[in-house]
Write an enzyme that holds these catalytic residues in place. Structure first.
Site, PDB file in Angstrom:
ATOM      1  N   LYS A 164       0.769  -1.300   0.005  1.00 48.58           N
ATOM      2  CA  LYS A 164       0.022   0.021  -0.199  1.00 48.58           C
ATOM      3  C   LYS A 164       0.809   1.298  -0.133  1.00 48.58           C
ATOM      4  O   LYS A 164       1.791   1.090   0.635  1.00 48.58           O
ATOM      5  CB  LYS A 164      -0.817  -0.172   1.200  1.00 48.58           C
ATOM      6  CG  LYS A 164      -2.005   1.136   1.501  1.00 48.58           C
ATOM      7  CD  LYS A 164      -2.847   0.538   2.529  1.00 48.58           C
ATOM      8  CE  LYS A 164      -4.175   1.551   2.865  1.00 48.58           C
ATOM      9  NZ  LYS A 164      -4.900   1.401   3.838  1.00 48.58           N
ATOM     10  N   SER A 197      -9.834   1.237   2.879  1.00 49.71           N
ATOM     11  CA  SER A 197      -9.046   2.070   1.963  1.00 49.71           C
ATOM     12  C   SER A 197      -7.800   1.385   1.073  1.00 49.71           C
ATOM     13  O   SER A 197      -7.431   1.859   0.239  1.00 49.71           O
ATOM     14  CB  SER A 197      -8.218   3.128   2.832  1.00 49.71           C
ATOM     15  OG  SER A 197      -7.517   2.360   3.842  1.00 49.71           O
ATOM     16  N   SER A 241      -9.849  -1.236   6.997  1.00 49.42           N
ATOM     17  CA  SER A 241      -9.584  -0.986   5.779  1.00 49.42           C
ATOM     18  C   SER A 241      -8.758  -2.393   4.834  1.00 49.42           C
ATOM     19  O   SER A 241      -8.061  -2.137   3.936  1.00 49.42           O
ATOM     20  CB  SER A 241      -8.444   0.015   5.721  1.00 49.42           C
ATOM     21  OG  SER A 241      -9.009   1.392   5.733  1.00 49.42           O
TER      22      SER A 241
END
Lengths: 488, 492
Positions: free
Chosen positions: A79, A154, A178
């Site tokens: 990420k 996310s 997330s």
């Protein structure tokens, strides 16, 4: 020879060690696929081809020397919230576009130490604030199961690229769901470790007391290996806990016989889609058939307050964590203002997206003189209640089972203008961050051609129990083997 | 202050003192804390630069220093302490918040005894907490444009903040408090606390009220003082200013004022429209600290003897005057050196040792500049001890001893060695003196004549000749006796 990129990480690792193909060949093929897929998915903000190929060559040398672990030579995506030395780290924000860290975060360093090959930095909601990966300064990520739908968020980019068989493994972060929610919406495995299990050093901070880095994978075994590589005490993060890191496959032989499963009705109320409920109920039957003991009498009343508690604590911490982005030292900067104060205000006003600004304002308000006791302090008290409630439930149960998300993947644009509807996506995942326990989301069904995920919550530092249960469930079902349609 | 205001109004003063701790590394990262004179931005790392994702790690040495300070100042040490974030935007604050301590600091209450004009009184403390320092903004104007430069070396240095109760009543008391506080910090060896180097910073809260009034007046916060003296002058100016306003029936405004060194006045700084809201909340990156009773006891045992106790002991144990004791306890190392010297010279020679310290040694130190300590020179307590022993045993004359001390300050050699190497030992041997005395009589017929004519003073001249010949090493009494014996015998 052509390499089957649909294999799992442990299958690749075995082939690499057997000399079937090299990490360089695997990496080149992987890079070609993720570059091609990204035209449809937009899962990546930055590809790290040069770094990946260098790491692949180093991994090949290690494999040849007989010094290979389960991740050596295996492609992994991370990420773009994780600091990578020499590679831009944006947090999907205009504020940090072009920002190049001078150190690796601890988990990336540990991946490198394990010989993993980092192929790129994945898309996310700006500063990890969101549940759809639509709040990104670099455009929304698409769900590989249906390109007009969100991958969740996310950590949407990390979930989408694993689901589309772009990479076998990726890392996300989970502050309120997330990792688990996008894992559910993309039909893969995602695990949020116990708070303090994995170092946050170098992870761009959103809500410090809630977030953890964790793995995305297509099965429990891969998730176990990736978690094993990143977990453990870190002198650079004072909130890590010196609990020994076990072999996370240690409970793979145990099966489901006698596993005490709490199914709290509070997590099956209004707002849960009927299709999702049906999939979860079927999964519960499957578990019971394997000898799990299902208990539906557990009530977790305080957990229903987790969402408001979260939307006090997380924005409060975020309002301080994001204060450093003022355009003075690095990142986006307005330099033609009337004064330093004006330039700082304009840099923040133009550098941050709407959702980030909303949360900064929420948090600033909650911490303000006169409101602190009514909001922040009260939220912390309720947090303690929720923790105790979980502790009590775990005195007599091994896991708590809930849906991961109230619905399957929704359409792009469907909730982006309705913050409250968006926040409700995390109704079942947020209580776990509030309590600090570990939890895993595993594929457990399909609805309208889209994956459904089930959440298993465990005792602190008992990730092995969750992975063991997920592995056993995967032995008797094949939801985790379902693949989205190949991308053109 | 005029006599009139002195009798009319009582000033009430509280101080907020920031003290930089002399730790090896910074408060929350591994950077070298000693940045004085270093090139700008040479003592920085991603943590103290406040880069994304960086996390603080508590410097235990700084915690220990703060606890030591608390114990030395008689504070309560709560068993639980935590760090908080203090939020305010400013370019010198790298993270946009300062890690500080809000409602659960390391030390509470406490007291420090001060002495003003011979009278002793207690100043009570509110609390002592630990926080991190900010970066430094350097404002520049090159004639074309004005701009600011940022030096991050200071950012993240450990800073101890000490808050007194509104317990002082004059600028002189504030001066004495700061001086005594600095002395204690230096005794503990946790801080240099130099105001001129920014190692100690002080803000003063000053208000006045008519004598006898219980309620406090509106307080004015005074900043920008960079010496003990400027703190005293700023407070005195402020008391005078407020007294005049009250006399004139004007309303004193609660505000922040800056001290201007050049004029000795305070001026109103842009008054803030509203009180600042720092939105404190517990620092989520740092777990709270539990201070075990055993930790406190271990630290208490480590406390050195503090200035006040040592002063009293020096007076009784060594029979020193208060003035001598004060000089000898000014710094811990000078006191240590004194006791080392007494150990060598013998306890019965404590007063002579003290005389050397407060006399010739002090002269040497003063020559080196205001704050020089013995530790800054090549001379140690052992030097002074040997010197006193040499004088006491008549091995050297007092005059020679002074020369020996000069040499010692220059070379660092020990007095015994200097005396031996240079042949400075006092000659008490009658034979050797006899020879020189006879020579002196033979060479100075005029003086001999004067002596015989009844001028007793002429003997002094002849002794001087003997001393000169013997380079001052002769025992003056022996020389005089010998001369008289020869002169009287020849006359008889």
């Amino acid at each position: 020879m052509t390499i089957d990129l649909d294999l799992t990480a442990h299958e690749h690792a075995a082939n690499l060690r057997a000399g079937e193909y090299t990490s360089r060949a695997l990496t080149e093929a992987t890079l070609a696929r993720i570059h091609a897929q990204d035209a449809s998915l937009n899962a990546y903000i930055t590809f790290t081809d040069d770094l990946a190929l260098a790491e692949a060559d180093a991994a090949d040398a290690r494999i040849a020397a007989g010094d290979a672990g389960p991740l050596t030579g295996v492609p992994v995506a991370v990420k773009d919230l994780l600091s990578t030395k020499g590679i831009q780290t944006t947090a999907a924000s205009k504020m940090l576009e072009g920002f190049v860290p001078i150190v690796d975060c601890t988990v990336v360093q540990r991946l490198k130490d394990a010989g993993a090959v980092i192929v790129g930095k994945t898309n996310l909601d700006e500063f990890a604030m969101g549940s759809s990966t639509e709040h990104s300064a670099f455009g929304a990520t698409h769900n590989p199961w249906a390109l007009d739908r969100v991958p969740g968020g996310s950590s949407g980019g990390s979930a989408a690229t694993v689901a589309s068989r772009g990479v076998p493994l990726s890392l996300g972060t989970d502050t309120g769901g997330s990792i688990r929610q996008p894992a559910a919406l993309c039909g893969i495995v995602g695990l949020k470790p116990t708070y303090g299990r994995v170092s946050r050093f170098g992870v761009v901070a959103f809500a410090s007391s809630l977030e953890q880095v964790g793995p995305f994978a297509r099965d429990a075994e891969d998730a176990a290996h990736l978690l094993g590589a990143i977990a453990g005490d870190d002198v650079m993060d004072s909130t890590t806990v010196p609990v020994p890191v076990p072999d996370y496959t240690e409970r793979f032989d145990r099966g489901l016989q006698g596993l005490r499963v709490a199914v709290p009705e509070a997590f099956f109320g209004d707002g849960l889609d009927a299709d999702v409920r049906e999939s979860i109920e079927r999964a519960i039957e499957d578990l019971a058939a394997q000898g799990a003991i299902i208990d539906r009498s557990v009530a977790l009343p305080a957990a229903s307050a987790a969402l408001p508690v979260y939307y006090i604590i997380a924005p409060s911490e975020a309002s301080a964590n994001l204060a450093r982005y003022d355009g003075v030292k690095y990142g986006f900067s307005v330099t033609d203002g009337r004064s330093v104060e004006d330039e700082m205000a304009q840099s923040r006003g133009r550098g941050f997206g709407a959702e980030v600004k909303r949360r900064i304002m929420l948090g600033t308000y909650a911490l303000s003189a006169g409101y602190y006791d009514a909001y922040y302090l009260k939220a912390q008290r309720v947090r303690t209640l929720i923790k105790r409630e979980f502790e009590a439930a775990f005195a007599t149960h091994d896991v708590i089972l809930t849906p991961t998300s109230p619905s399957v993947a929704f359409r792009l644009g469907e909730k982006v203008d309705d913050p409250y509807a968006m926040y409700l996506n995390d109704l079942y995942t947020i209580p776990v961050n509030i309590a600090g326990n570990p939890a895993i989301s595993i594929p457990c069904g399909m609805s309208q051609g889209l994956p459904v995920g089930m959440q298993l919550i465990g005792r602190p530092f008992e990730e092995s129990t969750l992975l063991g249960a997920a592995h056993a469930y995967g032995q008797v079902t094949d939801w985790h083997r379902q693949a989205p349609p190949a991308l053109g | 202050m005029t006599t009139q205001t002195r009798t009319k109004y009582e000033a009430v003063i509280g101080l907020e003192v920031h003290i930089q701790l002399k730790t090896r590394s910074k408060m929350f990262c591994g950077c070298d804390r000693e940045y004085f004179d270093a090139a700008p931005n040479s003592h920085v790392c991603p943590v103290c630069l406040g880069m994304p994702g960086m996390l603080p790690v508590i410097n235990q040495e700084a915690v220990t220093s703060t606890l030591l300070a608390g114990l030395a100042l008689g504070c309560d040490i709560p068993s639980y302490a935590k760090f908080d974030r203090k939020n305010y935007p400013y370019p010198d604050l790298m993270k946009g918040y300062q890690i500080s301590q809000f409602d659960q600091p390391f030390c509470l209450n406490g007291v420090l005894e001060i002495e003003v004009e011979g009278a002793r009184r207690l100043v009570h403390l509110e609390r002592i907490h630990l926080e991190e320092d900010t970066a430094r903004l350097l404002h520049r104007d090159n004639g074309i444009e004005s701009y600011s430069l940022l030096d991050v070396n200071r950012a993240g240095s450990p800073l101890m903040e000490l808050v007194t109760k509104p317990d002082m009543h004059s600028g002189e008391e504030a001066h004495a408090f700061l001086r005594t506080l600095r002395q204690v910090m230096r005794y503990l060896r946790i801080a240099d606390a130099d105001m001129d180097k920014g190692g100690m910073r002080c803000d003063a809260n000053v208000s006045i009220r008519p004598f006898g009034q219980e309620e406090l007046g509106r307080k004015v916060e005074v900043k920008n003082m960079n010496s003990f003296r400027s703190v005293q002058r700023a407070i005195e100016f402020e008391i005078e200013r407020q007294s005049r306003m009250m006399d004139a029936g004007e309303r004193i405004v609660q505000e922040t004022r800056g001290y201007v060194d050049a004029t000795g006045e305070t001026v109103s700084q842009r008054s803030k429209e509203e009180a600042s809201d720092y939105r404190y909340f517990p620092e989520p990156d740092l777990p709270p600290l539990h201070i075990a009773p055993e930790t406190i006891e271990t630290l208490r045992e480590k406390l050195p003897e503090l200035p006040a106790a040592r002063l009293a002991r020096f007076e009784t144990q060594y029979g020193l005057t208060p003035a001598e004791a004060r000089i000898l306890t000014e710094s811990r190392s000078d006191g240590d050196a004194f006791e080392e010297a007494v150990g060598i010279a013998g306890a019965e020679h404590a007063r002579p040792v003290a005389h050397w310290f407060t006399g010739d040694v002090l002269k040497h130190l003063n020559a080196l500049g205001g704050e020089a300590e013995l530790g800054d020179t090549k001379v140690t307590g052992r030097h002074i001890g040997e010197l006193v022993r040499l004088v006491a045993s008549n091995a050297v004359t007092a005059a020679t001893a002074k020369e020996v001390l000069d040499v010692a300050f220059e070379t660092g050699d020990l007095p015994e060695a200097i005396v031996d190497a240079r042949g400075l030992r006092q000659v008490t041997d009658a034979g050797a003196i006899d020879e020189v005395a006879q020579k002196a009589i033979a060479a100075n017929p005029k003086a001999v004549e004067d002596y015989r004519a009844g001028k007793q003073a002429a003997i002094g001249f002849l002794v001087g000749q003997v001393m000169r010949e013997m380079k001052g090493r002769a025992d003056a009494n022996t020389a005089a006796e010998t001369l008289r014996r020869h002169l009287d015998a020849a006359a008889g």
